[in-house]
Scaffold this active site. Structure first.
Site, PDB file in Angstrom:
ATOM      1  N   GLU A 221       0.805  -1.236   0.000  1.00 20.70           N
ATOM      2  CA  GLU A 221       0.000   0.000   0.000  1.00 20.70           C
ATOM      3  C   GLU A 221       0.833   1.278   0.000  1.00 20.70           C
ATOM      4  O   GLU A 221       0.621   2.179   0.813  1.00 20.70           O
ATOM      5  CB  GLU A 221      -0.960  -0.011   1.198  1.00 20.70           C
ATOM      6  CG  GLU A 221      -1.941  -1.165   1.138  1.00 20.70           C
ATOM      7  CD  GLU A 221      -2.778  -1.340   2.407  1.00 20.70           C
ATOM      8  OE1 GLU A 221      -2.753  -0.451   3.269  1.00 20.70           O
ATOM      9  OE2 GLU A 221      -3.460  -2.370   2.527  1.00 20.70           O
TER      10      GLU A 221
ATOM     11  N   GLU B 274      -6.090 -10.864  -1.079  1.00 15.56           N
ATOM     12  CA  GLU B 274      -6.843 -10.635   0.170  1.00 15.56           C
ATOM     13  C   GLU B 274      -8.343 -10.585  -0.109  1.00 15.56           C
ATOM     14  O   GLU B 274      -9.045  -9.684   0.365  1.00 15.56           O
ATOM     15  CB  GLU B 274      -6.401  -9.327   0.836  1.00 15.56           C
ATOM     16  CG  GLU B 274      -4.913  -9.209   1.067  1.00 15.56           C
ATOM     17  CD  GLU B 274      -4.500  -7.970   1.863  1.00 15.56           C
ATOM     18  OE1 GLU B 274      -5.376  -7.271   2.421  1.00 15.56           O
ATOM     19  OE2 GLU B 274      -3.285  -7.693   1.922  1.00 15.56           O
TER      20      GLU B 274
HETATM   21  O1  9MR Z   1      -6.985  -8.246   8.751  1.00 12.41           O
HETATM   22  C1  9MR Z   1      -6.042  -7.413   9.390  1.00 12.41           C
HETATM   23  C2  9MR Z   1      -6.620  -6.937  10.707  1.00 12.41           C
HETATM   24  O2  9MR Z   1      -6.761  -8.007  11.608  1.00 12.41           O
HETATM   25  C3  9MR Z   1      -5.720  -5.861  11.300  1.00 12.41           C
HETATM   26  O3  9MR Z   1      -6.336  -5.326  12.461  1.00 12.41           O
HETATM   27  C4  9MR Z   1      -5.513  -4.761  10.276  1.00 12.41           C
HETATM   28  C5  9MR Z   1      -4.606  -3.653  10.807  1.00 12.41           C
HETATM   29  O4  9MR Z   1      -4.583  -2.591   9.909  1.00 12.41           O
HETATM   30  O5  9MR Z   1      -4.922  -5.315   9.108  1.00 12.41           O
HETATM   31  C6  9MR Z   1      -5.762  -6.226   8.482  1.00 12.41           C
HETATM   32  O6  9MR Z   1      -5.196  -6.708   7.279  1.00 12.41           O
HETATM   33  C7  9MR Z   1      -4.944  -5.734   6.270  1.00 12.41           C
HETATM   34  C8  9MR Z   1      -3.759  -6.219   5.476  1.00 12.41           C
HETATM   35  O7  9MR Z   1      -2.667  -6.470   6.310  1.00 12.41           O
HETATM   36  C9  9MR Z   1      -3.373  -5.227   4.386  1.00 12.41           C
HETATM   37  N1  9MR Z   1      -4.503  -4.923   3.548  1.00 12.41           N
HETATM   38  C10 9MR Z   1      -5.721  -4.521   4.228  1.00 12.41           C
HETATM   39  C11 9MR Z   1      -6.093  -5.584   5.258  1.00 12.41           C
HETATM   40  C12 9MR Z   1      -7.430  -5.264   5.901  1.00 12.41           C
HETATM   41  O8  9MR Z   1      -7.344  -4.052   6.612  1.00 12.41           O
END
Ligand code: 9MR
Length: 346
Positions: A154, A260
């Site tokens: 990102e 994802e």
């Molecule tokens: O699913 C993840 C969640 O449990 C965390 O709290 C969060 C923190 O920002 O990150 C989520 O995963 C993210 C991923 O690492 C990157 N792309 C977006 C995902 C959803 O927010």
């Protein structure tokens, strides 16, 4: 009523009941056995450690694993001189024992950073050294055990400019190039991905990402693929936007990981009841995406990974504070229509 009429009535009633019930489908066979490319799941280590049903479905249905959180810097590298490998190594062992591909997520991101990085004091070259040691210590620890990495996650804004992350502020725009170079130096066999959201929805962002990655690759930097996150909904992006993104990225010679996936049935955060109609739209959306993905050359198909195992494990409910049902299995771990259709389409 004659016996014949009675039997006819029973048949009609049974048929109309079947229409209104959500059909439960057969999940006795592994999803991945139906597919020519890996089918992955983001694993929540707490669930894997504590919930037998979760553990069994993870083993039975998927052949690729992405750690949902435990490979992020705040978990792996909580203090400057300390790496916490415990949970990550458990996941590595789980993957080795059960023959699952492990995809690392994520080396460099602006979120889930430990305080010591946020507060790190140093000039540009000290930041660069810390950044390099962070990447290379992790890559070397997992060398030979991890197939691939999301190296940078990102890094772009919606308008196609570079996000002003702490890494960009302290190291400069070249931090992306450096991250890939450092990762490759530490583990030359790992496949290296750039991962981002809205790559299908937002053409401007996609073109900016491709332009940067093509430029780096022309200069000899190892970049093997692009992760299209696909946190999408039953409405957006349109299938033609997804088709355009898949074509453009594979035409540029990058592997594509649908890295994802979750498909929201409630993108406007309303009060909703899960209904057959919503679940069928969700199933149709995933089916359409899968058909499009199957059209790209197989050498670019790195796999389809779901961002969570069941609806009760989704990040979406907490993050947006809303009802949603975006994944393949329901809250009781029963397969949903989206699971059944996906299996048929694979
Ligand atoms: O699913 C993840 C969640 O449990 C965390 O709290 C969060 C923190 O920002 O990150 C989520 O995963 C993210 C991923 O690492 C990157 N792309 C977006 C995902 C959803 O927010």
């Amino acid at each position: 009523m004659t016996i014949r009429k009675y039997i006819l009535l029973i048949i009609i009633l049974t048929a109309s009941c079947e229409k209104t019930n959500i059909e439960k489908c057969d999940d006795s066979q592994s999803l991945y056995l139906f597919s020519n490319f890996p089918i992955g799941v983001a694993i929540d280590m707490n669930e894997l450690n504590n919930d037998n049903q979760y553990y069994e479905i993870a083993i039975n249905q998927f052949n690729s694993v992405t750690p949902e959180n435990i490979f992020k810097p705040s978990f792996l590298h909580p203090n400057e001189n300390y790496f916490d490998w415990l949970e990550a190594d458990k996941l590595v062992e789980f993957c080795q024992i059960n023959n699952k591909r492990l995809h690392g997520h994520t080396l460099i991101w602006h979120n889930q950073l430990p305080d010591w990085i946020i507060n790190f004091q140093g000039n540009q070259s000290e930041w660069d050294l810390m950044f390099k040691e962070h990447i290379q210590t992790i890559c070397m620890h997992f060398k030979g055990k991890i197939k691939s990495w999301d190296v940078v996650n990102e890094a772009f804004n919606d308008n196609g400019t570079l996000r002003n992350t702490i890494w960009k502020q302290k190291i400069g725009s070249s931090y992306i190039e450096k991250a890939f170079m450092y990762a490759h130096e530490a583990d030359p066999d790992a496949l290296l991905f750039y991962n981002d959201c809205d790559i299908a929805l937002n053409e401007t962002k996609r073109k900016a990402i491709l332009s940067l990655l093509n430029n780096l690759r022309q200069r000899g930097v190892s970049i093997h693929g692009i992760g299209m996150q696909m946190h999408i909904s039953i409405v957006h992006p349109e299938n033609k936007q997804i088709a355009a993104a898949l074509k453009e990225i594979s035409d540029n010679g990058f592997k594509i990981h649908l890295s994802e996936i979750d498909i929201s049935v409630n993108p406007l955060s309303k009060e909703i009841e899960p209904s057959i109609e919503l679940f069928e739209r969700q199933a149709n959306k995933l089916a359409a995406i899968t058909l499009l993905y199957k059209e790209i050359p197989s050498r670019y198909q790195y796999g389809i990974t779901f961002w969570g195992l069941s609806d009760k494990n989704t990040w979406i409910r907490n993050y947006f504070n809303r009802d949603d049902y975006p994944l393949l299995f329901d809250d009781n771990y029963d397969p949903k229509p989206v699971y059944c259709k996906f299996k048929d389409i694979l």
